[in-house]
Design an enzyme around this catalytic site. Structure first.
Site, short mmCIF file in Angstrom:
data_model
loop_
_atom_site.label_atom_id
_atom_site.label_comp_id
_atom_site.label_asym_id
_atom_site.label_seq_id
_atom_site.Cartn_x
_atom_site.Cartn_y
_atom_site.Cartn_z
N LYS A 44 0.84 -1.22 0.00
CA LYS A 44 0.00 0.00 0.00
C LYS A 44 0.87 1.25 0.00
O LYS A 44 0.39 2.37 0.15
CB LYS A 44 -0.89 0.02 1.25
CG LYS A 44 -1.93 -1.07 1.34
CD LYS A 44 -2.89 -0.82 2.51
CE LYS A 44 -2.42 -1.48 3.78
NZ LYS A 44 -3.35 -1.34 4.91
N LYS A 46 2.93 1.99 2.31
CA LYS A 46 3.01 2.47 3.69
C LYS A 46 4.12 1.72 4.44
O LYS A 46 4.35 0.54 4.19
CB LYS A 46 1.68 2.21 4.44
CG LYS A 46 0.52 3.10 4.03
CD LYS A 46 -0.80 2.62 4.64
CE LYS A 46 -0.86 2.71 6.15
NZ LYS A 46 -2.24 2.43 6.68
#
Ligand code: C2G
Length: 134
Positions: A44, A46
């Site tokens: 993602k 992240k």
């Protein structure tokens, strides 16, 4: 026994997370948290401040949490619901109406809870980097 399931990264654990978990648990008797793995987060774009093992350790110390399992893919949710006999899937309101969750209505009850305003992992990071901290 009513079983509740929620998903998240729960990085830099804060009272918004705790209040979500408290309310999720109040909807049933047993709360499962599917915790985003570091690899899933990387997918993602992240990177959590704390790694999966530490985030799992902290969640397991919370009185509302009964089980922590890894969230490794977007596609695992139906299997999670079947494998753990989930009655209710709960997410914060920022996910309300999301295609990532709405299809789960065919498999379990789906509940979105209001987010706790004024706190987020991102805000914490930004505030700590701020020059004008008291
Ligand atoms: N949350 C909240 N109030 C806040 C911050 C977060 O209620 N002030 C809730 C979110 O809505 C979410 C849960 O706490 O339900 C965990 O938040 P995150 O770790 O930010 O979860 P997220 O990154 O949205 O991961 O597959 C779904 C993802 O794993 C969800």
């Amino acid at each position: 026994m009513k079983r509740v399931l929620t998903y998240g990264t729960f990085d830099l654990l804060h009272y918004g997370h705790i209040r979500l978990l408290k309310r999720a648990k109040a909807l049933g008797d047993y709360l499962i948290v599917a915790l985003s793995t570091d690899a899933f987060n990387a997918g993602k774009g992240k990177t959590a401040y704390y790694n999966y093992d530490v985030r799992k350790e902290m969640l397991e110390a919370i009185r509302y949490v009964d089980l922590v399992i890894p969230e490794e893919t977007w596609e695992q949710k139906i299997n999670d619901i079947k494998q753990y006999h989930v009655d209710i899937c709960v997410m914060g309101g920022d996910w309300a109406g999301s295609d990532r969750f709405e299809y789960l209505r065919d498999y379990c009850e789906l509940v979105y809870l209001d987010r706790t305003e004024g706190v987020s992992t991102t805000k914490t990071k930004e505030d700590l980097h701020s020059e004008d901290l008291p």
